[in-house]
Design an enzyme around this catalytic site. Structure first.
Site, PDB file in Angstrom:
ATOM      1  NE  ARG A 191      -8.040  -3.966  10.355  1.00  0.00           N
ATOM      2  CZ  ARG A 191      -8.378  -3.333   9.213  1.00  0.00           C
ATOM      3  NH1 ARG A 191      -9.248  -2.345   9.241  1.00  0.00           N
ATOM      4  NH2 ARG A 191      -7.839  -3.685   8.066  1.00  0.00           N
ATOM      5  CD  GLN A 218     -11.688  -1.873   2.129  1.00  0.00           C
ATOM      6  OE1 GLN A 218     -11.525  -2.384   1.031  1.00  0.00           O
ATOM      7  NE2 GLN A 218     -11.003  -2.262   3.185  1.00  0.00           N
ATOM      8  CG  ASN A 267      -3.410   3.703   2.059  1.00  0.00           C
ATOM      9  OD1 ASN A 267      -4.105   3.845   3.052  1.00  0.00           O
ATOM     10  ND2 ASN A 267      -3.897   3.882   0.842  1.00  0.00           N
ATOM     11  CE  LYS A 268      -7.374  -1.731   2.841  1.00  0.00           C
ATOM     12  NZ  LYS A 268      -7.249  -2.921   3.750  1.00  0.00           N
ATOM     13  CG  ASP A 300      -4.340   2.147   7.398  1.00  0.00           C
ATOM     14  OD1 ASP A 300      -4.527   2.324   6.184  1.00  0.00           O
ATOM     15  OD2 ASP A 300      -5.243   1.914   8.208  1.00  0.00           O
ATOM     16  NE  ARG A 348     -12.848   0.966   5.922  1.00  0.00           N
ATOM     17  CZ  ARG A 348     -12.746   2.141   5.343  1.00  0.00           C
ATOM     18  NH1 ARG A 348     -13.721   3.029   5.474  1.00  0.00           N
ATOM     19  NH2 ARG A 348     -11.711   2.493   4.635  1.00  0.00           N
ATOM     20  N   GLY A 349     -10.686   2.138   8.643  1.00  0.00           N
ATOM     21  CA  GLY A 349     -10.093   3.440   8.335  1.00  0.00           C
ATOM     22  C   GLY A 349      -9.352   3.905   9.581  1.00  0.00           C
ATOM     23  CB  ALA A 350      -5.840   5.009  10.083  1.00  0.00           C
TER      24      ALA A 350
HETATM   25  O1  MRU Z   1      -8.648  -1.980   5.906  1.00  0.00           O
HETATM   26  P1  MRU Z   1      -9.194  -0.599   6.022  1.00  0.00           P
HETATM   27  O2  MRU Z   1     -10.476  -0.391   5.286  1.00  0.00           O
HETATM   28  O3  MRU Z   1      -9.277  -0.162   7.469  1.00  0.00           O
HETATM   29  O4  MRU Z   1      -8.105   0.303   5.326  1.00  0.00           O
HETATM   30  C1  MRU Z   1      -8.290   1.695   5.259  1.00  0.00           C
HETATM   31  C2  MRU Z   1      -7.247   2.380   4.462  1.00  0.00           C
HETATM   32  O5  MRU Z   1      -6.345   1.763   3.958  1.00  0.00           O
HETATM   33  C3  MRU Z   1      -7.318   3.867   4.379  1.00  0.00           C
HETATM   34  O6  MRU Z   1      -6.713   4.283   3.203  1.00  0.00           O
HETATM   35  C4  MRU Z   1      -6.551   4.445   5.575  1.00  0.00           C
HETATM   36  O7  MRU Z   1      -7.122   4.035   6.784  1.00  0.00           O
HETATM   37  C5  MRU Z   1      -6.420   5.904   5.583  1.00  0.00           C
HETATM   38  S1  MRU Z   1      -7.857   6.844   5.258  1.00  0.00           S
HETATM   39  C6  MRU Z   1      -8.467   7.496   6.609  1.00  0.00           C
END
Ligand code: MRU
Length: 354
Positions: A89, A196, A247-248, A237, A46-48
């Site tokens: 996703r 996370q 973002n999250k 993201d 996970r993470g963009a």
């Molecule tokens: O749902 P996730 O864990 O994939 O969400 C990740 C985030 O929201 C991060 O802040 C985002 O991907 C940017 S960090 C590289």
């Protein structure tokens, strides 16, 4: 070790299974692109930027799985794989950016045989992954200029090596500031419901010996109002052309409280996460995940049986709350509309020159 990588001995896509951290460290290997798509959906990775790299390697894998003996048949199989991977996703634009980048390479008419396509796809996926690490490192030192000795930084979700191929975005800035010898402290939002922050960010900070405290998400406002936070750093993201930042979930609330209390709020965003096709954040698709993530904690129910819950995984912070956006080509300030477009063009030009 990289979060996601190609195993050249076995021709598999490998990734750290982040669902098991911080209790177990396990690297899993996939020899089927459908499994890579599942791993993205179920958040092994996970993470963009990490999702983007996983999808790129997934497409390179799909090319190897295809039994097509002519180029056009292979391209048809790749189109199918591309849609499966893209459906994993919806919010992180890096997923779509990575697949489109690889498909552009695959459809180059100078490639004659299916094996030519297979070869260039893996080379391109590897290059995308290598570039991610380099871009993050550059962005980290640019962003570290915002951090002063003695600062306390509030951070949301996980944006470190685990959210990228290596190094990280917002956490990368924190690692760089630490490496420069600045004495910093991090307040880590736990980041309900997937935790996370608690599971992954604490793990990464502890590994590097950086001072931090884990806080419940609800505590962030208290720390900002009482003057205990110097800067908020988050990832993104997808960032729209006008500087609205997805973002999250929970990021928007942080940004509003930061502005109210005069705390600077900086998303750290590689240009691959900027979506100039979307004029504003209202058009960013927001993933809504299953309600079991909200009503249970580690498999144990925390609410009465049979209730319903909502679980948007991301939110959008309007650009008026954003102090500046750290990118690999510099820190972008308002007007974002103009300056983000220039930053993306600069990054593109630098890539073409390299
Ligand atoms: O749902 P996730 O864990 O994939 O969400 C990740 C985030 O929201 C991060 O802040 C985002 O991907 C940017 S960090 C590289």
């Amino acid at each position: 070790m990289r979060t996601v990588f190609w195993d050249y001995d076995h021709d598999t896509v490998n990734m750290i299974d982040q669902r098991q951290l911080p209790w177990h460290f396990e690297v899993v290997a996939f020899d089927d692109y459908n499994e890579v798509a599942r791993a993205i959906r179920e958040m092994y990775v996970r993470g963009a930027p990490a999702i983007g790299a996983a999808a790129a390697f997934g497409l390179a894998l799909a090319a190897r799985q295809s039994e097509a003996t002519d180029r056009l048949a292979l391209l048809r199989d790749l189109e199918t794989a591309a849609s499966v991977l893209k459906a994993a996703r919806p919010t992180a634009v890096n997923l779509f950016w990575a697949i489109d980048r690889l498909m552009r390479v695959a459809t180059n008419e100078e490639l004659e045989t299916p094996d030519d396509v297979r070869r260039v796809l893996l080379t391109e996926a590897q290059q995308l992954a290598d570039e991610d690490v380099e871009i993050n490192r550059r962005m980290a030192y640019i962003g570290a200029e915002l951090i002063s000795d003695g600062d306390t930084i509030l951070h949301h979700c996980n944006t470190g090596a685990l959210a990228t191929v290596d190094w990280g975005t917002a956490l990368g800035v924190i690692f760089a500031a630490h490496e420069q010898g600045k004495r910093i402290h991090v307040l880590v939002d736990e980041t309900r419901p997937r935790l996370q922050g608690a599971r992954l960010t604490c793990w990464e900070l502890k590994e590097r010996g950086i001072s931090f405290d884990l806080i419940a998400d609800n505590a962030a406002g208290h720390f900002m109002r009482t003057g205990q936070v110097n800067i908020v750093l988050v990832g993104s993201d997808r960032t729209a052309a006008n500087g609205d930042v997805a973002n999250k979930i929970g990021t928007y609330k942080l940004a509003v409280v930061a502005k109210e209390n005069g705390v600077p709020f900086y998303p750290v965003v590689p240009t691959s996460t900027i979506d100039l096709n979307l004029p504003n954040g209202d058009m960013i698709p927001i993933e809504e995940r299953g309600m079991e993530e909200v009503v249970t904690v580690f498999g144990k129910s925390i609410a009465p049986e049979g209730i319903t819950a909502r679980n948007p995984a991301f939110d959008v912070t309007p650009h008026r709350y954003v102090t500046g956006i750290v990118t690999e080509v510099g820190i972008v300030y308002p007007p974002f509309e103009k300056h983000l477009r220039e930053a993306v063009a600069r990054a593109q030009a630098a890539k073409e020159k390299a």
